[in-house]
Write a protein that holds these residues in place. Sequence first.
Motif, mmCIF file in Angstrom:
data_model
loop_
_atom_site.group_PDB
_atom_site.id
_atom_site.type_symbol
_atom_site.label_atom_id
_atom_site.label_comp_id
_atom_site.label_asym_id
_atom_site.label_seq_id
_atom_site.Cartn_x
_atom_site.Cartn_y
_atom_site.Cartn_z
ATOM 1 N N TRP A 242 40.838 43.508 43.548
ATOM 2 C CA TRP A 242 41.892 42.592 43.978
ATOM 3 C C TRP A 242 41.318 41.177 44.044
ATOM 4 C CZ3 TRP A 242 46.783 44.581 44.933
ATOM 5 C CH2 TRP A 242 46.867 45.976 44.929
ATOM 6 N N TRP A 243 42.025 40.259 43.370
ATOM 7 C CA TRP A 243 41.523 38.895 43.207
ATOM 8 C C TRP A 243 42.332 37.940 44.078
ATOM 9 C CZ3 TRP A 243 42.817 35.118 38.760
ATOM 10 C CH2 TRP A 243 41.918 34.033 38.789
ATOM 11 N N VAL A 244 41.606 37.126 44.859
ATOM 12 C CA VAL A 244 42.210 36.061 45.658
ATOM 13 C C VAL A 244 41.859 34.735 44.979
ATOM 14 C CG1 VAL A 244 42.374 34.976 47.922
ATOM 15 C CG2 VAL A 244 41.981 37.452 47.743
ATOM 16 N N TYR A 245 42.877 33.881 44.753
ATOM 17 C CA TYR A 245 42.617 32.665 43.993
ATOM 18 C C TYR A 245 43.639 31.581 44.328
ATOM 19 C CZ TYR A 245 46.479 34.288 41.089
ATOM 20 O OH TYR A 245 47.710 34.706 40.646
ATOM 21 N N LEU A 246 43.315 30.379 43.868
ATOM 22 C CA LEU A 246 44.207 29.225 43.937
ATOM 23 C C LEU A 246 44.419 28.699 42.529
ATOM 24 C CD1 LEU A 246 42.560 27.333 46.940
ATOM 25 C CD2 LEU A 246 44.789 28.475 46.996
ATOM 26 N N THR A 247 45.578 28.110 42.271
ATOM 27 C CA THR A 247 45.835 27.507 40.961
ATOM 28 C C THR A 247 45.998 26.006 41.116
ATOM 29 O OG1 THR A 247 48.228 27.857 41.191
ATOM 30 C CG2 THR A 247 46.951 29.597 40.098
ATOM 31 N N ALA A 248 45.659 25.284 40.044
ATOM 32 C CA ALA A 248 45.809 23.822 40.027
ATOM 33 C C ALA A 248 46.314 23.422 38.646
ATOM 34 C CB ALA A 248 44.483 23.143 40.331
ATOM 35 N N PRO A 249 47.104 22.373 38.541
ATOM 36 C CA PRO A 249 47.667 21.966 37.244
ATOM 37 C C PRO A 249 46.637 21.384 36.289
ATOM 38 C CG PRO A 249 48.302 20.410 38.946
ATOM 39 C CD PRO A 249 47.636 21.556 39.635
ATOM 40 N N GLY A 250 45.503 20.915 36.780
ATOM 41 C CA GLY A 250 44.497 20.315 35.914
ATOM 42 C C GLY A 250 43.127 20.323 36.578
ATOM 43 N N ARG A 251 42.144 19.824 35.825
ATOM 44 C CA ARG A 251 40.774 19.883 36.320
ATOM 45 C C ARG A 251 40.592 18.997 37.548
ATOM 46 N NH1 ARG A 251 35.695 21.281 35.216
ATOM 47 N NH2 ARG A 251 33.992 19.817 35.647
ATOM 48 N N GLU A 252 41.143 17.774 37.539
ATOM 49 C CA GLU A 252 40.958 16.876 38.681
ATOM 50 C C GLU A 252 41.581 17.473 39.936
ATOM 51 O OE1 GLU A 252 39.153 14.218 38.928
ATOM 52 O OE2 GLU A 252 38.528 14.440 36.827
ATOM 53 N N GLN A 253 42.755 18.066 39.813
ATOM 54 C CA GLN A 253 43.383 18.678 40.981
ATOM 55 C C GLN A 253 42.559 19.870 41.480
ATOM 56 O OE1 GLN A 253 44.805 17.840 38.177
ATOM 57 N NE2 GLN A 253 46.759 16.767 38.533
ATOM 58 N N GLY B 106 42.649 45.817 51.518
ATOM 59 C CA GLY B 106 42.733 45.281 52.877
ATOM 60 C C GLY B 106 41.868 44.052 53.066
ATOM 61 N N ASN B 107 40.647 44.086 52.506
ATOM 62 C CA ASN B 107 39.773 42.915 52.601
ATOM 63 C C ASN B 107 40.363 41.735 51.828
ATOM 64 O OD1 ASN B 107 37.932 44.382 54.127
ATOM 65 N ND2 ASN B 107 36.719 44.980 52.330
ATOM 66 N N ALA B 108 40.979 42.031 50.695
ATOM 67 C CA ALA B 108 41.599 40.960 49.912
ATOM 68 C C ALA B 108 42.757 40.325 50.673
ATOM 69 C CB ALA B 108 42.071 41.521 48.575
ATOM 70 N N GLN B 109 43.540 41.121 51.359
ATOM 71 C CA GLN B 109 44.668 40.589 52.126
ATOM 72 C C GLN B 109 44.196 39.727 53.294
ATOM 73 O OE1 GLN B 109 46.774 44.166 53.128
ATOM 74 N NE2 GLN B 109 47.621 44.439 51.070
ATOM 75 N N PRO C 199 47.538 27.508 49.518
ATOM 76 C CA PRO C 199 48.472 28.518 48.988
ATOM 77 C C PRO C 199 47.752 29.594 48.161
ATOM 78 C CG PRO C 199 48.580 26.541 47.647
ATOM 79 C CD PRO C 199 47.633 26.224 48.775
ATOM 80 N N ALA C 200 46.939 30.362 48.829
ATOM 81 C CA ALA C 200 46.170 31.401 48.131
ATOM 82 C C ALA C 200 47.108 32.488 47.590
ATOM 83 C CB ALA C 200 45.147 32.021 49.080
ATOM 84 N N GLN C 201 46.718 33.082 46.499
ATOM 85 C CA GLN C 201 47.487 34.161 45.878
ATOM 86 C C GLN C 201 46.599 35.397 45.743
ATOM 87 O OE1 GLN C 201 49.930 32.949 42.424
ATOM 88 N NE2 GLN C 201 49.221 30.837 42.795
ATOM 89 N N LEU C 202 47.262 36.536 45.677
ATOM 90 C CA LEU C 202 46.559 37.823 45.590
ATOM 91 C C LEU C 202 47.104 38.586 44.384
ATOM 92 C CD1 LEU C 202 44.691 40.039 46.785
ATOM 93 C CD2 LEU C 202 46.630 40.767 48.188
ATOM 94 N N ARG C 203 46.179 39.122 43.563
ATOM 95 C CA ARG C 203 46.602 39.870 42.381
ATOM 96 C C ARG C 203 45.576 40.964 42.077
ATOM 97 N NH1 ARG C 203 47.135 36.672 36.783
ATOM 98 N NH2 ARG C 203 44.882 37.064 36.745
#
Length: 213
Positions: free
Chosen positions: A105-116, A153-156, A168-172
């Motif tokens: 299970w992967w926890v991550y953040l997304t950004a529109p570009g490298r600077e962001q 559970g650890n990912a959550q 705004p972390a996401q889980l997948r």
Amino acid sequence: MILRRIVLLLLLLNLAAAAWWLWPWHAPTPIAVTQAGVPTLHLLHEALPRAATQVPAAAPGALAQCLSVGPFTTQAEMQQAFAALVAHVPRIQYRVAESAVSRGWWVYLTAPGREQALTMARALAAHGVRDYYVITAGEQQNSISLGLFQDPGNAQRREAQLRTLGFPAQLRQRVEQVPQYYIEFQLPAAAGFVWQAHVAHADILHAQARPCD
């Protein structure tokens, strides 16, 4: 007169004895007498015909039984089992199937570009978050990885921690298609064949009946 009769009687008796020995008598044919429910007796050489020492053939019309055994995680394991079974079964083949396997299970953040993405990384560090990685190439470019967990559970909990800090972390769940190998073979006609005796680590494999194509 009496002596002549005695001599004639002895002659007749001798002729009768000679005829007895010379007559072509035949031994009487034995009659087999059986009783319902009682098996007929046979001489030993009659009860053990030569064919009894041969392996009996399968009964005409008997249904063949086939199994599918697997999955083998590597092609080398499958080939080893295939080579061990091929001399003991009438028919054998293998097949490869694609199977979805969880990679965690992967926890991550997304950004529109490298600077962001870099700006978000500095913000994470300012909040005391050290376990992160900015992805700079590939399909997930400019995303920020916050951890890969085998336990959901650890990912959550990790996701909740980041959201509490305002991110705004996401889980997948990460799923990967991997090949799995199976061996399919027909069981011998003779009973008592144990395929597990020829295959290494048979206790972790699954055997399932399948039609004999």
